[in-house]
Motif scaffolding. Structure first.
Motif, short mmCIF file in Angstrom:
data_model
loop_
_atom_site.label_atom_id
_atom_site.label_comp_id
_atom_site.label_asym_id
_atom_site.label_seq_id
_atom_site.Cartn_x
_atom_site.Cartn_y
_atom_site.Cartn_z
N TYR A 1 7.66 -1.88 9.26
CA TYR A 1 6.75 -1.81 8.11
C TYR A 1 7.20 -0.73 7.13
CZ TYR A 1 2.42 -1.37 5.43
OH TYR A 1 1.51 -1.32 4.41
N LEU A 2 7.58 0.41 7.65
CA LEU A 2 8.01 1.51 6.79
C LEU A 2 9.21 1.12 5.91
CD1 LEU A 2 7.86 4.62 9.16
CD2 LEU A 2 6.45 4.21 7.15
N ASP A 3 10.11 0.32 6.46
CA ASP A 3 11.34 -0.02 5.75
C ASP A 3 11.31 -1.40 5.13
OD1 ASP A 3 12.39 2.44 6.55
OD2 ASP A 3 13.17 1.61 8.43
N HIS B 1 0.83 -1.20 0.00
CA HIS B 1 0.00 0.00 0.00
C HIS B 1 0.87 1.26 0.00
CE1 HIS B 1 -2.59 -3.21 1.61
NE2 HIS B 1 -3.56 -2.58 0.97
N LEU B 2 1.95 1.23 0.76
CA LEU B 2 2.86 2.39 0.75
C LEU B 2 3.47 2.57 -0.63
CD1 LEU B 2 4.81 2.10 4.14
CD2 LEU B 2 2.74 3.42 3.63
N LYS B 3 3.91 1.47 -1.23
CA LYS B 3 4.54 1.55 -2.55
C LYS B 3 3.53 1.99 -3.62
CE LYS B 3 7.83 -2.11 -1.39
NZ LYS B 3 8.33 -3.46 -1.75
N ALA C 1 9.75 11.86 7.36
CA ALA C 1 9.28 12.56 8.56
C ALA C 1 8.58 11.60 9.52
CB ALA C 1 8.34 13.69 8.17
N HIS C 2 8.07 10.50 9.02
CA HIS C 2 7.41 9.51 9.88
C HIS C 2 8.34 8.38 10.30
CE1 HIS C 2 3.73 11.56 8.58
NE2 HIS C 2 3.16 11.00 9.63
N GLY C 3 9.63 8.52 10.03
CA GLY C 3 10.59 7.59 10.59
C GLY C 3 11.18 6.58 9.63
N ALA C 4 10.88 6.65 8.35
CA ALA C 4 11.48 5.71 7.40
C ALA C 4 12.97 5.99 7.27
CB ALA C 4 10.79 5.82 6.04
N ALA C 5 13.75 4.94 7.02
CA ALA C 5 15.20 5.09 6.90
C ALA C 5 15.54 5.87 5.62
CB ALA C 5 15.86 3.72 6.85
N PRO C 6 16.48 6.82 5.71
CA PRO C 6 16.84 7.65 4.54
C PRO C 6 17.76 6.92 3.57
CG PRO C 6 18.13 8.32 6.43
CD PRO C 6 17.20 7.24 6.93
N LYS D 1 12.37 -3.33 -3.05
CA LYS D 1 12.55 -1.90 -2.83
C LYS D 1 11.69 -1.45 -1.67
CE LYS D 1 13.10 -1.13 -7.80
NZ LYS D 1 12.49 -0.52 -9.00
N THR D 2 12.21 -0.55 -0.88
CA THR D 2 11.39 0.09 0.14
C THR D 2 10.60 1.23 -0.51
OG1 THR D 2 13.06 1.73 0.76
CG2 THR D 2 13.17 -0.41 1.86
#
Length: 278
Positions: free
Chosen positions: A136-138, A107-109, A171-176, A151-152
């Motif tokens: 989940y974010l990463d 869903h994020l992707k 901004a919500h904490g995903a790894a850069p 891919k993230t």
């Protein structure tokens, strides 16, 4: 019927029940595309819409409905699903191609691929309290045959130059992740795409650690072509990424704003914003 291609043979050989499932799913797809009210869509999903799985029909899942809402940017329906089912609606559906259990963060992707910034913000708000470690974010999982597998969401946002989605994720904490890809895209993209690519790079720079890891190949790559990268990055950022200087003071100040909310930077005067925000 030897003149039929394989896809047509599959259609002809499917059972009446399977064809009925396909019809109801397509009707639901069209209803979401037409932006019908959320309550009506939920009534349809709960009573009329079915999928074919393991040789029998099954109910259409909320997570599958959210994918439809993302594709057609049906924000009211996405909000309804997230409010009612919370994190459960973000569970990856079972793959219809290889029948494996769903994995990753589709869903994020999907939100990144279609540039659905408003719906992505809703999903990230739901994830905020239920994903304290950013797993989940990463998540870069997914079936091997899917285009975004491995891919993230952050890496996909960099690849597609989706700066607004990228800033929300960070901004919500995903790894850069994806700095190298962002640099290469900035250096190779067309002039018409440069502003979006620059904004993606600026967003990553705001969330990078204070120093470049010694094991990173990035400094060597930049130092191979100093004039080119100085021109693209500016002298201060170039020296910082090469490990020759600390982060610029303005960048350090902007980091605090970026972590407080992705909309804070856009509200600054133009001369205080990173280059891509001008």
């Amino acid at each position: 019927m030897p003149w039929l291609v394989s896809s047509q043979l599959d259609c002809v050989s499917s059972s009446p029940s399977q064809r009925e499932c396909e019809r109801t799913a397509f009707s639901f797809y069209c209803a979401v595309r037409e932006q019908l009210p959320a309550w009506l869509l939920e009534d349809m999903r709960g009573m009329e819409v079915f999928c074919w799985e393991d040789g029998r029909p099954r109910a259409f899942l909320p997570s599958e409905a959210l994918l439809y809402a993302l594709v057609h940017n049906h924000q009211d329906y996405a909000r309804y699903l997230l409010d009612r089912y919370s994190l459960a609606v973000l569970k990856a559906p079972r793959c219809s191609f290889c029948c494996c259990r769903g994995s990753g963060a589709p869903h994020l992707k999907m939100a990144v691929r279609y540039d659905r910034v408003a719906v992505l913000a809703m999903m990230l708000a739901a994830v905020k309290d239920g994903d304290p470690h950013g797993e989940y974010l990463d998540d870069g999982g997914g079936c091997a045959h899917v285009a975004d597998a491995g891919k993230t969401a952050v890496q996909l946002a960099v690849e597609l130059s989706r700066p607004d989605c990228l800033l929300l994720l960070l901004a919500h904490g995903a790894a850069p992740d994806g700095l190298d890809a962002a640099l290469q895209r900035l250096a190779s993209c067309e002039a018409s795409e440069r502003r979006q690519a620059q904004r993606c790079l600026d967003a990553l720079l705001l969330f990078l650690p204070g120093t470049t890891p010694p094991s990173s190949p990035l400094p060597r790559r930049l130092l191979d072509e100093p004039p080119r990268w100085r021109r693209l990055l500016g002298d201060e950022v170039f020296r910082w990424l090469c490990g020759l200087a600390p982060p610029p003071l303005l960048l350090q100040a902007l980091r605090c704003l970026a972590r407080a909310g992705p909309d804070r930077i856009s509200s600054l005067p133009a001369f205080l914003r990173p280059h891509g925000w001008h």
